[in-house]
Design a protein around this motif. Structure first.
Motif, mmCIF file in Angstrom:
data_model
loop_
_atom_site.group_PDB
_atom_site.id
_atom_site.type_symbol
_atom_site.label_atom_id
_atom_site.label_comp_id
_atom_site.label_asym_id
_atom_site.label_seq_id
_atom_site.Cartn_x
_atom_site.Cartn_y
_atom_site.Cartn_z
ATOM 1 N N LYS A 85 33.514 90.132 33.292
ATOM 2 C CA LYS A 85 34.613 90.943 33.798
ATOM 3 C C LYS A 85 34.801 90.704 35.291
ATOM 4 O O LYS A 85 33.916 90.184 35.970
ATOM 5 C CB LYS A 85 34.410 92.423 33.505
ATOM 6 C CG LYS A 85 33.158 93.069 34.052
ATOM 7 C CD LYS A 85 33.224 94.561 33.680
ATOM 8 C CE LYS A 85 32.174 95.416 34.326
ATOM 9 N NZ LYS A 85 30.807 95.215 33.930
ATOM 10 N N CYS A 86 35.975 91.111 35.757
ATOM 11 C CA CYS A 86 36.219 91.015 37.191
ATOM 12 C C CYS A 86 35.360 92.060 37.883
ATOM 13 O O CYS A 86 34.696 92.869 37.236
ATOM 14 C CB CYS A 86 37.716 91.186 37.498
ATOM 15 S SG CYS A 86 38.340 92.856 37.246
ATOM 16 N N HIS A 87 35.384 92.096 39.203
ATOM 17 C CA HIS A 87 34.460 92.983 39.919
ATOM 18 C C HIS A 87 34.726 94.455 39.643
ATOM 19 O O HIS A 87 33.801 95.252 39.488
ATOM 20 C CB HIS A 87 34.527 92.705 41.427
ATOM 21 C CG HIS A 87 33.401 93.325 42.177
ATOM 22 N ND1 HIS A 87 33.517 94.525 42.834
ATOM 23 C CD2 HIS A 87 32.120 92.925 42.333
ATOM 24 C CE1 HIS A 87 32.347 94.826 43.381
ATOM 25 N NE2 HIS A 87 31.480 93.874 43.094
ATOM 26 N N CYS A 88 35.986 94.843 39.534
ATOM 27 C CA CYS A 88 36.300 96.259 39.328
ATOM 28 C C CYS A 88 36.381 96.617 37.848
ATOM 29 O O CYS A 88 36.496 97.787 37.505
ATOM 30 C CB CYS A 88 37.597 96.622 40.048
ATOM 31 S SG CYS A 88 39.076 95.950 39.282
ATOM 32 N N GLY A 89 36.357 95.635 36.969
ATOM 33 C CA GLY A 89 36.350 95.917 35.535
ATOM 34 C C GLY A 89 37.723 95.998 34.895
ATOM 35 O O GLY A 89 37.842 96.267 33.705
ATOM 36 N N ASN A 90 38.766 95.744 35.661
ATOM 37 C CA ASN A 90 40.115 95.836 35.098
ATOM 38 C C ASN A 90 40.366 94.756 34.045
ATOM 39 O O ASN A 90 41.054 94.984 33.060
ATOM 40 C CB ASN A 90 41.153 95.721 36.228
ATOM 41 C CG ASN A 90 42.557 95.966 35.721
ATOM 42 O OD1 ASN A 90 42.776 96.887 34.934
ATOM 43 N ND2 ASN A 90 43.499 95.152 36.146
ATOM 44 N N ILE A 91 39.804 93.565 34.261
ATOM 45 C CA ILE A 91 39.938 92.470 33.299
ATOM 46 C C ILE A 91 38.534 92.187 32.747
ATOM 47 O O ILE A 91 37.655 91.748 33.489
ATOM 48 C CB ILE A 91 40.490 91.181 33.950
ATOM 49 C CG1 ILE A 91 41.804 91.461 34.692
ATOM 50 C CG2 ILE A 91 40.667 90.081 32.902
ATOM 51 C CD1 ILE A 91 42.316 90.260 35.507
ATOM 52 N N VAL A 113 44.719 86.800 37.882
ATOM 53 C CA VAL A 113 44.023 87.304 39.066
ATOM 54 C C VAL A 113 44.058 88.828 39.047
ATOM 55 O O VAL A 113 45.123 89.423 38.893
ATOM 56 C CB VAL A 113 44.735 86.810 40.356
ATOM 57 C CG1 VAL A 113 43.955 87.233 41.597
ATOM 58 C CG2 VAL A 113 44.942 85.302 40.335
ATOM 59 N N CYS A 114 42.902 89.462 39.200
ATOM 60 C CA CYS A 114 42.891 90.917 39.325
ATOM 61 C C CYS A 114 43.375 91.251 40.726
ATOM 62 O O CYS A 114 42.746 90.857 41.704
ATOM 63 C CB CYS A 114 41.502 91.493 39.100
ATOM 64 S SG CYS A 114 41.486 93.292 39.346
ATOM 65 N N SER A 115 44.493 91.963 40.810
ATOM 66 C CA SER A 115 45.045 92.219 42.141
ATOM 67 C C SER A 115 44.323 93.358 42.850
ATOM 68 O O SER A 115 44.553 93.612 44.016
ATOM 69 C CB SER A 115 46.554 92.475 42.075
ATOM 70 O OG SER A 115 46.833 93.526 41.197
ATOM 71 N N ARG A 116 43.407 94.052 42.150
ATOM 72 C CA ARG A 116 42.624 95.083 42.821
ATOM 73 C C ARG A 116 41.394 94.486 43.492
ATOM 74 O O ARG A 116 41.088 94.787 44.627
ATOM 75 C CB ARG A 116 42.211 96.177 41.831
ATOM 76 C CG ARG A 116 41.477 97.326 42.491
ATOM 77 C CD ARG A 116 41.561 98.589 41.665
ATOM 78 N NE ARG A 116 41.182 98.331 40.284
ATOM 79 C CZ ARG A 116 41.470 99.161 39.275
ATOM 80 N NH1 ARG A 116 42.124 100.260 39.489
ATOM 81 N NH2 ARG A 116 41.085 98.854 38.057
ATOM 82 N N CYS A 117 40.670 93.598 42.770
ATOM 83 C CA CYS A 117 39.417 93.091 43.356
ATOM 84 C C CYS A 117 39.468 91.595 43.685
ATOM 85 O O CYS A 117 38.548 91.083 44.302
ATOM 86 C CB CYS A 117 38.231 93.411 42.446
ATOM 87 S SG CYS A 117 38.202 92.469 40.916
ATOM 88 N N GLY A 118 40.527 90.907 43.280
ATOM 89 C CA GLY A 118 40.698 89.517 43.691
ATOM 90 C C GLY A 118 39.982 88.477 42.854
ATOM 91 O O GLY A 118 40.022 87.290 43.180
HETATM 92 ZN ZN LIG Z 1 39.209 93.637 39.257
#
Ligand SMILES: [Zn+2]
Length: 143
Positions: A6-12, A74-79
């Protein structure tokens, strides 16, 4: 073997069902100008199955450039960029970023460099249909 990333914030987040229990994971450090800048290292297995869960689709930016045949999610919250997709003949293919895998022994990841810069679009797409994950499901939950 079930790989999770997952991405750093977990959105993806994704789950990748990888054929074979103790297989080595081939990783390609892509030499394209975008991947060099963000350190993209990708893996795929044509016999694997990818399920992607997106919590808030409004926080996913799809970046395309060059031949415009691939979308970088690209997760626009954590990049973080957990996956790339390519739609070829109405079929969705994907590769995932080995750096976002969370339950993997890093020793199993076999790194190699890859540079597809200058490759003709036709052979690029043919290569993806052979090597990329061909069973891709992306689910978006309402924010
Ligand atoms: Zn993220």
């Amino acid at each position: 073997m079930l790989l999770r990333g997952k991405c750093h914030c977990g959105n993806i987040a994704f789950e990748l069902e990888w054929e074979g229990g103790s297989a080595e994971i081939p990783a390609r450090a892509c030499g394209c100008s975008f991947c060099v800048k963000h350190g993209g290292v990708w893996t795929s297995n044509p016999n694997s199955r990818l399920v992607v869960a997106i919590r808030d689709p409004s926080l996913v930016s799809k970046y395309v450039f060059g031949s415009r045949t691939a979308s970088f999610h690209v997760c626009s919250r954590c990049g973080i960029v957990p996956l790339v997709t390519s739609e070829i003949a109405n079929h969705l293919y994907a590769v995932v970023n080995v750096n976002v895998l969370e339950n993997i022994d890093q020793a199993r990841i076999i790194h190699a460099a890859a540079d597809f810069e200058g490759e003709a679009i036709e052979s690029r797409l043919a290569r993806r249909t052979r090597n990329w994950i061909a069973d891709v499901c992306i689910t978006e939950s309402a924010a």
